[in-house]
Design a protein around this motif. Structure first.
Motif, PDB file in Angstrom:
ATOM      1  N   LEU A   1       0.831  -1.208   0.000  1.00  0.00           N
ATOM      2  CA  LEU A   1       0.000   0.000   0.000  1.00  0.00           C
ATOM      3  C   LEU A   1       0.868   1.262   0.000  1.00  0.00           C
ATOM      4  N   GLY A   2       2.002   1.206   0.693  1.00  0.00           N
ATOM      5  CA  GLY A   2       2.915   2.350   0.692  1.00  0.00           C
ATOM      6  C   GLY A   2       3.585   2.536  -0.660  1.00  0.00           C
ATOM      7  N   LEU A   3       3.921   1.424  -1.328  1.00  0.00           N
ATOM      8  CA  LEU A   3       4.579   1.509  -2.635  1.00  0.00           C
ATOM      9  C   LEU A   3       3.659   2.064  -3.711  1.00  0.00           C
ATOM     10  N   VAL A   4       2.381   1.784  -3.637  1.00  0.00           N
ATOM     11  CA  VAL A   4       1.452   2.269  -4.657  1.00  0.00           C
ATOM     12  C   VAL A   4       0.854   3.615  -4.264  1.00  0.00           C
ATOM     13  N   SER A   5       1.389   4.214  -3.227  1.00  0.00           N
ATOM     14  CA  SER A   5       0.954   5.527  -2.745  1.00  0.00           C
ATOM     15  C   SER A   5      -0.531   5.570  -2.397  1.00  0.00           C
ATOM     16  N   ALA A   6      -0.986   4.529  -1.716  1.00  0.00           N
ATOM     17  CA  ALA A   6      -2.374   4.496  -1.240  1.00  0.00           C
ATOM     18  C   ALA A   6      -2.526   5.533  -0.130  1.00  0.00           C
ATOM     19  N   PRO A   7      -3.714   6.025   0.093  1.00  0.00           N
ATOM     20  CA  PRO A   7      -3.914   6.994   1.177  1.00  0.00           C
ATOM     21  C   PRO A   7      -3.550   6.369   2.526  1.00  0.00           C
ATOM     22  N   SER A   8      -3.109   7.202   3.431  1.00  0.00           N
ATOM     23  CA  SER A   8      -2.631   6.692   4.717  1.00  0.00           C
ATOM     24  C   SER A   8      -3.731   6.001   5.518  1.00  0.00           C
ATOM     25  N   TRP A   9      -4.966   6.445   5.349  1.00  0.00           N
ATOM     26  CA  TRP A   9      -6.045   5.801   6.101  1.00  0.00           C
ATOM     27  C   TRP A   9      -6.213   4.339   5.693  1.00  0.00           C
ATOM     28  N   ALA A  10      -5.854   3.991   4.445  1.00  0.00           N
ATOM     29  CA  ALA A  10      -5.984   2.596   3.992  1.00  0.00           C
ATOM     30  C   ALA A  10      -5.057   1.685   4.800  1.00  0.00           C
TER      31      ALA A  10
END
Length: 148
Positions: free
Chosen positions: A89-98
């Motif tokens: 999730l961090g690598l794909v720049s997902a929102p932090s809430w995810a």
């Protein structure tokens, strides 16, 4: 007068005592697993004890130790998978809430699963019963309900 033969129904029989070798060890491992909720280091100690002593216990207790070993390794595998997804999730720049939602959902599910498996195991251990299906993913073949 002819003597009547004795019927076997009237003769009291001795029941063989239950082999409880390792029952205390299984109880300690369940306690260590529940203690891992507060201090994570207790679960690896518990699984190590279960691995080392499984062959020296009664068969019905060995099913508990196998259930505990599987609980540890499935939990560890789930933790690695959640950590991998969290990093993805961090690598794909997902929102932090995810990431927060994933973390809390996974942690809550792990708590429920671990406490449920330990609860079923302790209940069966106290009633001198084996785990029906120690290789199961959920609760060892037990039917879990919220009724009395």
């Amino acid at each position: 007068m002819k003597p009547t033969p004795l019927s076997t129904d009237s003769i009291p029989t001795m029941q063989t005592p239950l082999d409880t070798r390792g029952r205390g060890l299984a109880a300690i491992v369940y306690i260590l697993f529940l203690g891992s909720i507060m201090a994570v280091v207790t679960a690896p100690i518990g699984v190590l004890m279960a691995h080392l002593r499984r062959r020296y216990t009664a068969d019905w207790v060995a099913s508990h130790l196998q259930f505990q070993i599987r609980t540890f390794w499935l939990g560890a595998l789930g933790g690695v998978a959640a950590l991998a997804i969290w990093n993805l999730l961090g690598l794909v720049s997902a929102p932090s809430w995810a990431s927060w939602v994933l973390g809390y959902a996974f942690f809550t599910a792990c708590l429920i699963w671990t406490i449920g498996r330990c609860g079923v195991g302790i209940n069966r251990l106290l009633h001198d019963q084996p785990i029906s299906d120690p290789r199961s993913l959920l609760f060892g073949g037990a039917r879990v309900s919220l009724e009395d």
